[in-house]
Design a protein around this motif. Structure first.
Motif, short mmCIF file in Angstrom:
data_model
loop_
_atom_site.label_atom_id
_atom_site.label_comp_id
_atom_site.label_asym_id
_atom_site.label_seq_id
_atom_site.Cartn_x
_atom_site.Cartn_y
_atom_site.Cartn_z
N VAL A 22 14.36 -2.97 5.56
CA VAL A 22 14.14 -1.57 5.17
C VAL A 22 15.28 -1.10 4.28
O VAL A 22 15.05 -0.49 3.22
N LEU A 23 16.51 -1.38 4.66
CA LEU A 23 17.67 -0.98 3.88
C LEU A 23 17.68 -1.65 2.50
O LEU A 23 17.98 -1.01 1.50
N ARG A 24 17.31 -2.92 2.45
CA ARG A 24 17.25 -3.63 1.17
C ARG A 24 16.17 -3.06 0.25
O ARG A 24 16.29 -3.14 -0.96
N GLY A 25 15.12 -2.50 0.83
CA GLY A 25 14.00 -1.99 0.04
C GLY A 25 14.14 -0.55 -0.44
O GLY A 25 13.27 -0.04 -1.14
N LEU A 26 15.25 0.11 -0.09
CA LEU A 26 15.44 1.50 -0.51
C LEU A 26 15.63 1.61 -2.02
O LEU A 26 16.43 0.86 -2.60
N PRO A 27 14.92 2.51 -2.67
CA PRO A 27 15.19 2.77 -4.08
C PRO A 27 16.60 3.31 -4.25
O PRO A 27 17.16 3.90 -3.32
N GLU A 28 17.18 3.15 -5.44
CA GLU A 28 18.56 3.57 -5.66
C GLU A 28 18.76 5.08 -5.52
O GLU A 28 19.87 5.53 -5.28
N GLU A 29 17.70 5.88 -5.64
CA GLU A 29 17.83 7.34 -5.57
C GLU A 29 17.90 7.90 -4.16
O GLU A 29 18.11 9.10 -3.98
N VAL A 30 17.66 7.08 -3.14
CA VAL A 30 17.59 7.60 -1.78
C VAL A 30 18.42 6.76 -0.81
O VAL A 30 18.71 5.60 -1.08
N ILE A 88 -2.86 2.47 9.06
CA ILE A 88 -1.70 1.71 8.60
C ILE A 88 -0.57 2.23 9.48
O ILE A 88 -0.09 3.35 9.31
N ASP A 89 -0.17 1.44 10.46
CA ASP A 89 0.74 1.87 11.52
C ASP A 89 2.12 1.25 11.34
O ASP A 89 2.28 0.04 11.39
N ALA A 90 3.12 2.12 11.14
CA ALA A 90 4.51 1.66 10.97
C ALA A 90 5.37 2.10 12.16
O ALA A 90 6.58 2.26 12.01
N THR A 91 4.76 2.26 13.33
CA THR A 91 5.52 2.65 14.51
C THR A 91 6.66 1.66 14.76
O THR A 91 7.78 2.06 15.06
N ASP A 92 6.38 0.38 14.63
CA ASP A 92 7.41 -0.65 14.78
C ASP A 92 8.18 -0.73 13.47
O ASP A 92 7.62 -1.13 12.44
N GLY A 96 7.23 -1.82 9.19
CA GLY A 96 7.13 -0.81 8.14
C GLY A 96 8.19 -0.99 7.07
O GLY A 96 8.97 -1.94 7.08
N ASN A 97 8.19 -0.05 6.13
CA ASN A 97 9.23 -0.02 5.10
C ASN A 97 9.95 1.33 5.16
O ASN A 97 9.74 2.11 6.10
N TRP A 98 10.76 1.64 4.19
CA TRP A 98 11.57 2.86 4.22
C TRP A 98 10.71 4.13 4.23
O TRP A 98 11.17 5.17 4.71
N LEU A 99 9.48 4.06 3.77
CA LEU A 99 8.63 5.25 3.74
C LEU A 99 8.27 5.74 5.14
O LEU A 99 7.86 6.89 5.32
N ARG A 100 8.42 4.91 6.16
CA ARG A 100 8.16 5.35 7.54
C ARG A 100 9.16 6.45 7.95
O ARG A 100 8.91 7.21 8.86
N TYR A 101 10.30 6.52 7.27
CA TYR A 101 11.33 7.50 7.61
C TYR A 101 11.18 8.82 6.87
O TYR A 101 12.01 9.72 7.03
N VAL A 102 10.14 8.96 6.06
CA VAL A 102 9.86 10.23 5.38
C VAL A 102 9.33 11.19 6.44
O VAL A 102 8.43 10.86 7.19
N ASN A 103 9.92 12.37 6.52
CA ASN A 103 9.57 13.36 7.54
C ASN A 103 8.79 14.52 6.94
O ASN A 103 8.81 14.74 5.74
N TRP A 104 8.11 15.28 7.79
CA TRP A 104 7.34 16.43 7.32
C TRP A 104 8.28 17.59 7.03
O TRP A 104 9.34 17.70 7.61
#
Length: 183
Positions: A22-30, A88-92, A96-104
């Motif tokens: 997940v950390l390796r997949g983060l775009p440089e802007e976030v 599409i379940d990213a509970t685990d 998932g990827n970094w987008l699972r950490y996007v919050n409302w």
């Protein structure tokens, strides 16, 4: 027998628990930091300006039937013509990827992302430019949440914004600096 139906308190996510992929997949802007929206969760924060219209994705997770999903916080429903509605379940975090950490977002004013479906995959698109955030700002109390890319806690109804979409979701938000979506 005690019929106490109180739900257990959610465990607080920590950065140490975020999988390396997940950390390796983060775009440089976030970057990932504790969320200002939900103190028990990790959030996605803009560390460089992100222009309006930028697309991120796809959201990654296990494909399963709704009845197999234990927690709908980290999932989206997508319609497959041959299979019907699938999640599409990213509970685990490992799935998932970094987008699972996007919050409302807490409000429509804070909304900075919108989910969209492209070829049966969920992407997030920025609705407005997000400014960069300084990590020392985490210790300051924001007037509103500091701007987030969004949490993935979708509604289970079709979006009213995009009638052509076959996925079940709601609006997302990305405000400067934590990136969020509005449920």
């Amino acid at each position: 027998m005690n019929q106490n139906t109180t739900e257990p308190v959610a465990a607080t996510e920590t950065l140490a628990e975020v999988p390396e992929h997940v950390l390796r997949g983060l775009p440089e802007e976030v970057r990932l930091f504790p969320s200002a929206v939900d103190k028990t969760r990790i959030g996605v924060w803009a560390t460089k300006p992100i222009l309006k219209g930028k697309k991120f994705g796809p959201f990654v997770g296990d494909k399963k039937k709704r009845s197999q999903v234990k927690n709908n916080v980290y999932m989206w429903e997508v319609y497959y013509p041959n299979l019907g509605w699938m999640c599409i379940d990213a509970t685990d975090p490992e799935k998932g990827n970094w987008l699972r950490y996007v919050n409302w977002a807490c409000s429509g004013e804070e909304q900075n992302l919108f989910p969209l479906e492209i070829n049966r995959a969920i992407y997030y698109k920025t609705l407005k430019t997000a400014s960069a955030w300084r990590p020392d700002a985490l210790h300051q109390r924001p007037r509103t949440s500091p701007g987030s890319i969004g949490r993935s806690k979708p509604r289970l109804q079709p979006s009213s914004r995009d009638h052509s979409s076959k996925s079940r979701h709601s609006a997302c938000s990305l405000t400067a600096p934590e990136v969020t979506w509005n449920q």
